[in-house]
Scaffold this active site. Structure first.
Site, PDB file in Angstrom:
ATOM      1  N   ASP A   7       3.960   6.827 -10.589  1.00 15.96           N
ATOM      2  CA  ASP A   7       3.661   5.537  -9.954  1.00 15.96           C
ATOM      3  C   ASP A   7       4.223   4.429 -10.827  1.00 15.96           C
ATOM      4  O   ASP A   7       4.533   4.649 -12.007  1.00 15.96           O
ATOM      5  CB  ASP A   7       2.142   5.341  -9.768  1.00 15.96           C
ATOM      6  CG  ASP A   7       1.812   4.036  -9.047  1.00 15.96           C
ATOM      7  OD1 ASP A   7       2.502   3.692  -8.069  1.00 15.96           O
ATOM      8  OD2 ASP A   7       0.869   3.332  -9.471  1.00 15.96           O
ATOM      9  N   SER A   8       4.301   3.238 -10.251  1.00 12.44           N
ATOM     10  CA  SER A   8       4.745   2.083 -11.031  1.00 12.44           C
ATOM     11  C   SER A   8       3.731   1.748 -12.124  1.00 12.44           C
ATOM     12  O   SER A   8       4.067   1.071 -13.086  1.00 12.44           O
ATOM     13  CB  SER A   8       4.899   0.877 -10.105  1.00 12.44           C
ATOM     14  OG  SER A   8       3.632   0.566  -9.548  1.00 12.44           O
ATOM     15  N   TYR A  39       6.212  -2.988  -8.734  1.00 11.16           N
ATOM     16  CA  TYR A  39       7.466  -2.703  -8.032  1.00 11.16           C
ATOM     17  C   TYR A  39       7.560  -3.489  -6.718  1.00 11.16           C
ATOM     18  O   TYR A  39       8.636  -3.714  -6.205  1.00 11.16           O
ATOM     19  CB  TYR A  39       7.552  -1.210  -7.672  1.00 11.16           C
ATOM     20  CG  TYR A  39       7.982  -0.275  -8.769  1.00 11.16           C
ATOM     21  CD1 TYR A  39       8.066  -0.681 -10.104  1.00 11.16           C
ATOM     22  CD2 TYR A  39       8.321   1.042  -8.459  1.00 11.16           C
ATOM     23  CE1 TYR A  39       8.465   0.212 -11.093  1.00 11.16           C
ATOM     24  CE2 TYR A  39       8.724   1.935  -9.438  1.00 11.16           C
ATOM     25  CZ  TYR A  39       8.791   1.529 -10.751  1.00 11.16           C
ATOM     26  OH  TYR A  39       9.193   2.415 -11.715  1.00 11.16           O
ATOM     27  N   GLY A  40       6.397  -3.838  -6.180  1.00 12.76           N
ATOM     28  CA  GLY A  40       6.327  -4.370  -4.816  1.00 12.76           C
ATOM     29  C   GLY A  40       7.024  -5.690  -4.595  1.00 12.76           C
ATOM     30  O   GLY A  40       7.206  -6.112  -3.461  1.00 12.76           O
ATOM     31  N   ASN A  71       3.781   4.094  -2.726  1.00 13.45           N
ATOM     32  CA  ASN A  71       4.402   3.848  -1.420  1.00 13.45           C
ATOM     33  C   ASN A  71       5.680   3.042  -1.540  1.00 13.45           C
ATOM     34  O   ASN A  71       6.625   3.246  -0.783  1.00 13.45           O
ATOM     35  CB  ASN A  71       3.425   3.089  -0.520  1.00 13.45           C
ATOM     36  CG  ASN A  71       2.240   3.937  -0.162  1.00 13.45           C
ATOM     37  OD1 ASN A  71       2.251   4.630   0.834  1.00 13.45           O
ATOM     38  ND2 ASN A  71       1.213   3.923  -0.993  1.00 13.45           N
ATOM     39  N   THR A  72       5.680   2.125  -2.503  1.00 15.50           N
ATOM     40  CA  THR A  72       6.857   1.260  -2.662  1.00 15.50           C
ATOM     41  C   THR A  72       8.058   2.118  -3.056  1.00 15.50           C
ATOM     42  O   THR A  72       9.153   1.974  -2.504  1.00 15.50           O
ATOM     43  CB  THR A  72       6.565   0.188  -3.728  1.00 15.50           C
ATOM     44  OG1 THR A  72       5.326  -0.438  -3.396  1.00 15.50           O
ATOM     45  CG2 THR A  72       7.658  -0.854  -3.773  1.00 15.50           C
ATOM     46  N   THR A 195      -0.985   2.805  -3.450  1.00 20.92           N
ATOM     47  CA  THR A 195      -1.942   3.669  -4.146  1.00 20.92           C
ATOM     48  C   THR A 195      -2.839   2.892  -5.118  1.00 20.92           C
ATOM     49  O   THR A 195      -3.812   3.448  -5.620  1.00 20.92           O
ATOM     50  CB  THR A 195      -1.214   4.801  -4.892  1.00 20.92           C
ATOM     51  OG1 THR A 195      -0.197   4.234  -5.725  1.00 20.92           O
ATOM     52  CG2 THR A 195      -0.589   5.772  -3.908  1.00 20.92           C
TER      53      THR A 195
HETATM   54  N1  DGL Z   1       1.104   1.686  -6.235  1.00 16.71           N
HETATM   55  C1  DGL Z   1       2.341   1.362  -5.657  1.00 16.71           C
HETATM   56  C2  DGL Z   1       2.390   1.585  -4.185  1.00 16.71           C
HETATM   57  O1  DGL Z   1       1.765   2.516  -3.713  1.00 16.71           O
HETATM   58  C3  DGL Z   1       3.179   0.227  -6.164  1.00 16.71           C
HETATM   59  C4  DGL Z   1       2.581  -1.046  -6.451  1.00 16.71           C
HETATM   60  C5  DGL Z   1       3.543  -1.986  -7.140  1.00 16.71           C
HETATM   61  O2  DGL Z   1       4.022  -1.640  -8.225  1.00 16.71           O
HETATM   62  O3  DGL Z   1       3.799  -3.053  -6.585  1.00 16.71           O
HETATM   63  O4  DGL Z   1       3.054   0.897  -3.462  1.00 16.71           O
END
Ligand code: DGL
Length: 270
Positions: A7-8, A39-40, A71-72, A195
């Site tokens: 994950d990020s 990451y978003g 998810n990103t 997540t």
């Molecule tokens: N937890 C991540 C997701 O499911 C990324 C969140 C992020 O880094 O912006 O999208």
């Protein structure tokens, strides 16, 4: 027999928890790219390059199979990584498809044509990058017809969680749910499509009210990973040592992780 979870940042720990419960004998190696979270708000190319680097780090840690518990990253990088070809014997799975299969009442790998499903009005809460990718709607369209999806980009929530500012995170969740309800007053189901958001599940549920069924990914992904490993036992890689790695500061990340997951979690430098 290690499987990688990427994950990020801290959000994938919600998935790690669920997969550890579902598969207690399996070794997992977690990598949080905390140095580059969130990451978003990044461009798709950037998310792709960071995700690829993270996955390669997990391959090096003895994981042949890596689950993008993000998810990103799943939206921006998974398809591209798969299409550009993975090294022999390596696999990457995302978190979108299992969730959509659950929402559309499908068994794993049921590739029959799209059909009508019980749920008609779905609220999707996700990061700005996931929302603008439209990956969720694309995957849904392969499986269901007549489902109205209203997506809400929840800017700021991941930053607040990564910073440990839960008061701000809660206020942002309330305001994003309000914004969604102005566009779709009566969603039947809500997808927590990031997540990190299960860490705020109570705030989402309180703001959405009791009539909305909230889907969060952790258990769904755990079930689908158990199913996958049952069919591909050779994909549990050669790594033997469970560990949590971070590109950020291990002490700060360990403290936050321990606070969120309510158990001691120790991170090491990636
Ligand atoms: N937890 C991540 C997701 O499911 C990324 C969140 C992020 O880094 O912006 O999208």
């Amino acid at each position: 027999m290690a499987v990688g979870i990427f994950d990020s940042g801290l959000g994938g720990l919600t998935v790690l928890d669920a997969v550890q419960k579902r598969l207690p004998d399996q070794v997992f190696v977690y990598l949080g790219d905390n140095a580059h979270a969130p990451y978003g708000v990044r461009e798709a190319d950037d998310v792709h390059d960071l995700t690829r680097a993270g996955v390669e780090r997990l391959w090096k840690a003895g994981c042949d199979l890596v689950v993008l518990a993000c998810n990103t990253a799943s939206a921006a990088a998974l398809r591209r990584m798969q299409e550009s070809g993975l090294p022999e014997g390596k696999r990457v799975l995302g978190v979108f498809v299992p969730l959509i299969e659950a929402l559309t009442e499908r068994q794993w790998g049921d590739n029959s044509p799209p059909r009508e499903v019980a749920v008609k009005h779905v609220a999707l809460f996700a990061t700005p990058a996931t929302v603008s990718s439209r990956a969720f709607q694309r995957e849904l369209a392969f499986r269901a017809i007549g489902v109205d999806v209203e997506a809400q980009a929840c800017g700021g929530v991941v930053d607040a969680i990564e910073e440990g500012d839960m008061i701000l995170a809660e206020a942002l969740v309330r305001s994003h749910v309000d914004a969604l309800k102005r566009k779709m007053p009566k969603p039947q189901a809500a997808i927590l499509g990031c997540t990190h958001y299960p860490l705020m599940e109570d705030a989402f549920k309180a703001a959405l009210g009791p009539d909305v069924q909230v889907y969060s990914q952790a258990e769904i992904v755990a079930e689908s990973l158990a199913d996958y490993l049952g069919r591909h036992p050779e994909m549990a890689g050669p790594g033997q040592i469970p560990m949590c790695l971070t590109t950020g500061d291990p002490k700060t990340v360990s403290d936050r992780a321990t606070q969120f997951m309510r158990r001691k979690i120790e991170f090491h430098e990636a």
